[in-house]
Design a protein around this motif. Sequence first.
Motif, mmCIF file in Angstrom:
data_model
loop_
_atom_site.group_PDB
_atom_site.id
_atom_site.type_symbol
_atom_site.label_atom_id
_atom_site.label_comp_id
_atom_site.label_asym_id
_atom_site.label_seq_id
_atom_site.Cartn_x
_atom_site.Cartn_y
_atom_site.Cartn_z
ATOM 1 N N SER A 276 1.055 -1.574 -0.040
ATOM 2 C CA SER A 276 -0.036 -0.073 0.326
ATOM 3 C C SER A 276 0.907 1.836 -0.350
ATOM 4 C CB SER A 276 -1.160 -0.130 1.321
ATOM 5 O OG SER A 276 -1.687 1.228 1.219
ATOM 6 N N TYR A 277 2.193 1.591 0.907
ATOM 7 C CA TYR A 277 2.720 2.221 0.691
ATOM 8 C C TYR A 277 3.791 2.365 -0.319
ATOM 9 C CZ TYR A 277 7.236 5.292 2.303
ATOM 10 O OH TYR A 277 8.027 6.650 2.287
ATOM 11 N N GLU A 278 3.744 1.441 -0.907
ATOM 12 C CA GLU A 278 4.721 1.400 -2.624
ATOM 13 C C GLU A 278 3.207 2.068 -3.434
ATOM 14 O OE1 GLU A 278 5.881 -2.313 -3.124
ATOM 15 O OE2 GLU A 278 8.166 -1.844 -1.931
ATOM 16 N N ARG A 279 2.662 1.468 -3.263
ATOM 17 C CA ARG A 279 1.500 2.202 -4.219
ATOM 18 C C ARG A 279 1.340 3.541 -4.288
ATOM 19 N NH1 ARG A 279 -1.629 -2.431 -3.069
ATOM 20 N NH2 ARG A 279 -2.652 -1.333 -1.910
ATOM 21 N N GLU A 280 1.188 4.009 -2.937
ATOM 22 C CA GLU A 280 0.416 5.784 -2.398
ATOM 23 C C GLU A 280 2.168 6.338 -3.150
ATOM 24 O OE1 GLU A 280 -1.413 7.511 -1.166
ATOM 25 O OE2 GLU A 280 -2.941 5.202 -1.392
ATOM 26 N N LEU A 281 3.758 5.520 -2.646
ATOM 27 C CA LEU A 281 4.699 6.225 -3.507
ATOM 28 C C LEU A 281 4.589 6.782 -5.013
ATOM 29 C CD1 LEU A 281 7.653 5.080 -1.700
ATOM 30 C CD2 LEU A 281 6.614 7.468 -1.310
ATOM 31 N N LYS A 282 4.260 5.303 -5.591
ATOM 32 C CA LYS A 282 3.776 5.287 -7.345
ATOM 33 C C LYS A 282 2.974 6.810 -7.434
ATOM 34 C CE LYS A 282 2.765 2.758 -10.839
ATOM 35 N NZ LYS A 282 2.367 1.423 -11.691
ATOM 36 N N ILE A 283 2.179 6.659 -7.275
ATOM 37 C CA ILE A 283 1.139 7.718 -7.005
ATOM 38 C C ILE A 283 1.570 9.138 -7.115
ATOM 39 C CG2 ILE A 283 -1.088 9.123 -6.412
ATOM 40 C CD1 ILE A 283 -2.520 6.149 -5.722
ATOM 41 N N GLY A 284 1.847 9.413 -5.420
ATOM 42 C CA GLY A 284 2.622 10.344 -5.831
ATOM 43 C C GLY A 284 3.787 10.290 -6.087
ATOM 44 N N ARG A 285 4.226 9.969 -6.828
ATOM 45 C CA ARG A 285 6.027 10.380 -8.185
ATOM 46 C C ARG A 285 4.547 10.407 -9.914
ATOM 47 N NH1 ARG A 285 10.609 7.768 -9.518
ATOM 48 N NH2 ARG A 285 11.489 8.857 -11.096
ATOM 49 N N GLU A 286 3.990 9.902 -9.696
ATOM 50 C CA GLU A 286 2.656 10.225 -10.798
ATOM 51 C C GLU A 286 1.982 11.292 -10.712
ATOM 52 O OE1 GLU A 286 -0.117 6.836 -11.139
ATOM 53 O OE2 GLU A 286 1.650 5.303 -11.816
ATOM 54 N N ILE A 287 1.926 11.963 -9.657
ATOM 55 C CA ILE A 287 1.168 13.332 -9.310
ATOM 56 C C ILE A 287 2.528 13.847 -10.283
ATOM 57 C CG2 ILE A 287 0.666 15.125 -7.917
ATOM 58 C CD1 ILE A 287 -1.499 12.450 -6.596
ATOM 59 N N GLN A 288 3.756 14.256 -9.133
ATOM 60 C CA GLN A 288 4.645 15.025 -9.352
ATOM 61 C C GLN A 288 4.927 15.196 -10.545
ATOM 62 O OE1 GLN A 288 8.900 13.515 -6.878
ATOM 63 N NE2 GLN A 288 8.603 16.144 -6.629
ATOM 64 N N GLU A 289 5.341 13.898 -11.199
ATOM 65 C CA GLU A 289 5.207 14.128 -12.863
ATOM 66 C C GLU A 289 4.828 14.834 -13.594
ATOM 67 O OE1 GLU A 289 6.097 9.994 -13.600
ATOM 68 O OE2 GLU A 289 7.653 9.586 -12.834
ATOM 69 N N GLY A 290 3.554 15.114 -12.725
ATOM 70 C CA GLY A 290 2.211 15.718 -13.840
ATOM 71 C C GLY A 290 2.563 18.025 -13.099
ATOM 72 N N PHE A 291 2.938 17.825 -12.191
ATOM 73 C CA PHE A 291 3.701 19.457 -11.843
ATOM 74 C C PHE A 291 4.876 19.408 -12.852
ATOM 75 C CE2 PHE A 291 0.715 18.097 -8.338
ATOM 76 C CZ PHE A 291 0.531 19.429 -8.673
ATOM 77 N N LEU A 292 5.787 18.964 -13.453
ATOM 78 C CA LEU A 292 6.802 19.114 -14.116
ATOM 79 C C LEU A 292 6.528 19.475 -16.054
ATOM 80 C CD1 LEU A 292 9.295 16.605 -12.956
ATOM 81 C CD2 LEU A 292 9.521 18.729 -12.447
ATOM 82 N N PRO A 293 7.239 20.172 -16.910
ATOM 83 C CA PRO A 293 6.783 20.197 -18.141
ATOM 84 C C PRO A 293 6.662 18.571 -18.688
ATOM 85 C CG PRO A 293 8.635 21.554 -17.175
ATOM 86 C CD PRO A 293 8.840 20.814 -16.520
ATOM 87 N N GLU A 294 5.613 18.637 -19.193
ATOM 88 C CA GLU A 294 5.741 17.649 -20.480
ATOM 89 C C GLU A 294 6.728 17.753 -21.222
ATOM 90 O OE1 GLU A 294 1.941 16.877 -22.151
ATOM 91 O OE2 GLU A 294 0.517 16.917 -20.720
ATOM 92 N N GLY A 295 7.483 18.107 -21.237
ATOM 93 C CA GLY A 295 8.263 18.961 -22.689
ATOM 94 C C GLY A 295 8.809 20.208 -22.696
ATOM 95 N N LEU A 296 9.935 20.555 -23.441
ATOM 96 C CA LEU A 296 10.700 21.737 -23.403
ATOM 97 C C LEU A 296 10.117 22.695 -24.768
ATOM 98 C CD1 LEU A 296 13.854 20.508 -22.121
ATOM 99 C CD2 LEU A 296 12.086 21.712 -20.877
#
Length: 411
Positions: free
Chosen positions: A139-159
């Motif tokens: 469950s913790y690993e799933r939460e971290l994965k979701i957190g990583r995916e959410i964080q990646e959404g805050f980074l630019p998709e491309g330059l």
Amino acid sequence: MPDVTALLVDQERNPPQDLLTALAHADVAVEIRTPDEAVAAAVGGPAPAAEVLLAPAAMQPRAVRAVSRRMSESGRTPIVVVYADQDFTTIEQHIRLGHDYIVPPFLPPLVRARLRSCYERAKLSRTMEEVAAQAELLSYERELKIGREIQEGFLPEGLPTLDGWDLDVRFSPARNVAGDFYDVFEMVNRRRLALVVADVCDKGVGAALFMALIRSLLRHTAEHSGLQNLMTTHQPTVSSDHSPVIPVVGATPLMNAVVGTNGYLTRNHSGQGYFATMFFSVLDPATGSLVYINGGHNPPLLVAAEGGDPQPLEPTGPAVGVIPDCAFSLGHAQVRPGDTLFVYTDGVPEARNAEGEFFGDERVLQLLREPAPSGRALLERVESALREHSGAAEQHDDITMMAVHRTVTPG
């Protein structure tokens, strides 16, 4: 019942003989010690290793627990079984703690059956605990994965792709989520390009949450600020050689974004103790003019087309989120054709090898003294040197690097 070992703690070292006889018939190897001997057994040696901890019910529960904890340090938590041959009322306090028990008559078949029952029940309990722990980990690993995916959404998709410019980025979190972030976006009716590299103090989930907050505040404010002149309360604009510079388009959104974010954080989140160093610049792609705020960040380095010592863009204010109502100055630099701006977080100079040696600022400077044909080529040069230095050592901090290269205008 399989062959097992038991540690029998008895202050008098004189347990009931019929109990010892029954244990021997049940193929249980017994070691007898006083409670103090059992607790102190690891001084100069390993903790007692046994599957079963036997103790008289008259022994204080806290003393039994102390021995059990000491045995657990060897990597095996024992089954605790108390026995009584006279005063059975003392068993009750042990039962409340989850301890098993045996009582007379200590006949071999009865002791064997009782210990088998205790053994199987404890085995089942441990299996259930392991399953629960594994489920919690998943469950913790799933939460971290979701957190990583959410964080990646805050980074630019491309330059963005700009004529005459080559941009590239490297982003390597030390954990599943990071406190570092970068952003690149167009502003002022697409006439300017915002470039951000920031490092939230600490790392992990807490830093990642503040990363998302700070990034959102910066971008939203910058994108929605007007084109009015700089307010007179702001510090004057200065160039890299400290001479005055006429305010440029994009300076107001830049100043508003940093000052507004600093004000929000110090008003609402000072208790959490999080802050961010950041380099936020606004580039005019047509001219190569760069206006920036360096909020306590390690100085980005401007690499000249002809090589030589890179030019540092020193801080123009404190880290964001530390000092309420503080002043930020605007810095200015010029990116000429062939020049490359290298922006990075402190995870680069603080990368360690297996011996704990830092990569260091001097290595970074040495790598940048040679000109680069592109932003990608410069990042690959630094990335290769970091890999060679760190080897198989664990990455201790997030690493973010951005290279902004102005291509040489064809002659």
